[in-house]
Design an enzyme around this catalytic site. Structure first.
Site, PDB file in Angstrom:
ATOM      1  N   LEU A 226       0.840  -1.193   0.000  1.00 23.77           N
ATOM      2  CA  LEU A 226       0.000   0.000   0.000  1.00 23.77           C
ATOM      3  C   LEU A 226       0.878   1.247   0.000  1.00 23.77           C
ATOM      4  O   LEU A 226       1.654   1.478   0.934  1.00 23.77           O
ATOM      5  CB  LEU A 226      -0.913   0.014   1.230  1.00 23.77           C
ATOM      6  CG  LEU A 226      -1.885  -1.160   1.368  1.00 23.77           C
ATOM      7  CD1 LEU A 226      -2.727  -0.992   2.629  1.00 23.77           C
ATOM      8  CD2 LEU A 226      -2.777  -1.281   0.140  1.00 23.77           C
ATOM      9  N   ASP A 227       0.769   2.032  -1.068  1.00 24.49           N
ATOM     10  CA  ASP A 227       1.447   3.330  -1.145  1.00 24.49           C
ATOM     11  C   ASP A 227       0.514   4.367  -0.535  1.00 24.49           C
ATOM     12  O   ASP A 227      -0.606   4.547  -1.017  1.00 24.49           O
ATOM     13  CB  ASP A 227       1.745   3.685  -2.595  1.00 24.49           C
ATOM     14  CG  ASP A 227       2.648   2.665  -3.266  1.00 24.49           C
ATOM     15  OD1 ASP A 227       3.476   2.066  -2.568  1.00 24.49           O
ATOM     16  OD2 ASP A 227       2.517   2.467  -4.497  1.00 24.49           O
ATOM     17  N   VAL A 228       0.975   5.036   0.505  1.00 25.77           N
ATOM     18  CA  VAL A 228       0.062   5.897   1.258  1.00 25.77           C
ATOM     19  C   VAL A 228       0.625   7.311   1.419  1.00 25.77           C
ATOM     20  O   VAL A 228       1.838   7.523   1.401  1.00 25.77           O
ATOM     21  CB  VAL A 228      -0.250   5.298   2.653  1.00 25.77           C
ATOM     22  CG1 VAL A 228      -0.748   3.867   2.521  1.00 25.77           C
ATOM     23  CG2 VAL A 228       0.958   5.345   3.560  1.00 25.77           C
TER      24      VAL A 228
ATOM     25  N   TYR B 168      -2.771   5.319  -2.459  1.00 25.70           N
ATOM     26  CA  TYR B 168      -2.546   5.757  -3.838  1.00 25.70           C
ATOM     27  C   TYR B 168      -2.112   4.566  -4.686  1.00 25.70           C
ATOM     28  O   TYR B 168      -1.548   3.589  -4.177  1.00 25.70           O
ATOM     29  CB  TYR B 168      -1.454   6.828  -3.904  1.00 25.70           C
ATOM     30  CG  TYR B 168      -1.882   8.205  -3.465  1.00 25.70           C
ATOM     31  CD1 TYR B 168      -1.973   9.252  -4.377  1.00 25.70           C
ATOM     32  CD2 TYR B 168      -2.194   8.475  -2.130  1.00 25.70           C
ATOM     33  CE1 TYR B 168      -2.360  10.529  -3.978  1.00 25.70           C
ATOM     34  CE2 TYR B 168      -2.583   9.740  -1.720  1.00 25.70           C
ATOM     35  CZ  TYR B 168      -2.664  10.758  -2.651  1.00 25.70           C
ATOM     36  OH  TYR B 168      -3.058  12.018  -2.261  1.00 25.70           O
TER      37      TYR B 168
ATOM     38  N   ASN C 193       4.131   1.708   2.310  1.00 31.02           N
ATOM     39  CA  ASN C 193       5.148   2.536   1.663  1.00 31.02           C
ATOM     40  C   ASN C 193       4.718   3.993   1.727  1.00 31.02           C
ATOM     41  O   ASN C 193       3.719   4.382   1.116  1.00 31.02           O
ATOM     42  CB  ASN C 193       5.316   2.081   0.207  1.00 31.02           C
ATOM     43  CG  ASN C 193       6.518   2.707  -0.467  1.00 31.02           C
ATOM     44  OD1 ASN C 193       7.283   3.433   0.149  1.00 31.02           O
ATOM     45  ND2 ASN C 193       6.680   2.419  -1.752  1.00 31.02           N
TER      46      ASN C 193
END
Length: 260
Positions: free
Chosen positions: A129-131, A143, A173
């Site tokens: 998970l890109d946050v 995101y 991330n």
């Protein structure tokens, strides 16, 4: 007993390794296979390799590169990038990769996580998970597409959903901390760690071994991943792959968890 893992994260872009800052301005840092050889020699705990082109370009995973990495790698390997189907995940695992990472596809279709876990085993499924923190808020959004698309999904709640869907591990991330080398977002890490029971790895911001120690001290047995810390050296960020020795790791973990 489980212990914290210290994990280099390598980004693949245009068939080479790069390092980004806040998901922008990729800087070439070397050849993927050479990097793996060095981390083998340094006896790294684990390795994460993410192809940052595949999902954005809707491309198939680079199976030739994956096979070459798996053949060279003497540590557990997690590979992500472009995985959108169960068949792709099974093929990657068949090449000798221990864990397959899913990001955009997992966000768009959480049921895919369940289907892959049923086929390859939950322990081999990682959701990345890109946050990024919402402006004027304590909440974080998920995101996709290299930080370009805000899904408006709450990061903490989606981490819970990923766990419920069958993920064996979650990688968080931080877009804002990426490449900054000023430390992890400890407030975010603490919230995610408290929200789920499966293993969690945090990525983005580590600039020193002390930053890793602080993360472990705050969150306990977690994965502490880093990119810049393990590929740059010195104030001018000369490219030099490095990694702490076994003695340094034991000392760091001992201090952080008061095992010493």
């Amino acid at each position: 007993m489980l212990r914290p893992r210290i994990i280099p994260c390598l980004l693949v872009h245009d068939h080479g390794l790069v390092k980004t800052v806040s998901f922008k301005s990729p800087k070439y840092v070397g050849d993927p296979i050479n990097a793996v050889k060095i981390f083998n020699e340094k006896e790294a705990d684990e390795l994460i390799v993410l192809d940052i082109d595949a999902s954005v370009e809707n491309a198939e995973p680079n199976y030739k590169l994956i096979a070459d990495l798996a053949a060279e790698c003497r540590m557990p390997l997690c590979y992500g990038g472009g995985v959108r189907t169960v068949a792709q995940a099974k093929h990657i695992i068949s090449l000798g990769v221990e864990k397959v990472a899913i990001s955009s596809a997992a966000v768009e279709n959480p049921q895919l996580v369940s289907r892959i876990a049923d086929e390859v085993g939950r322990q081999s499924v990682v959701v990345v998970l890109d946050v990024k923190k919402r402006m004027l808020s304590k909440e974080y959004d998920v995101y996709t597409h290299n930080g370009k698309k805000n899904t408006k999904l709450n990061a903490v709640e989606f981490a819970k959903l990923a766990q419920a869907s069958g993920a064996g591990e979650i990688v968080i991330n931080s877009i804002e901390q990426d490449g900054q080398m000023k430390g992890y977002d400890l407030a975010l890490a603490e919230r995610i760690r408290a929200a789920v029971q499966i293993p969690v790895t945090f990525l983005g911001g580590a600039g020193s071994l002390e930053d890793i120690e602080k993360l472990i001290e705050k969150c306990g047995v977690v994965g502490a991943s880093a990119g810049s810390l393990f590929v740059f050296k010195g104030a001018y960020k000369a490219v030099l792959i490095n990694y702490p020795s076994i003695g340094q790791r034991d000392e760091l973990v001992g201090r952080a968890l008061r095992w010493s």
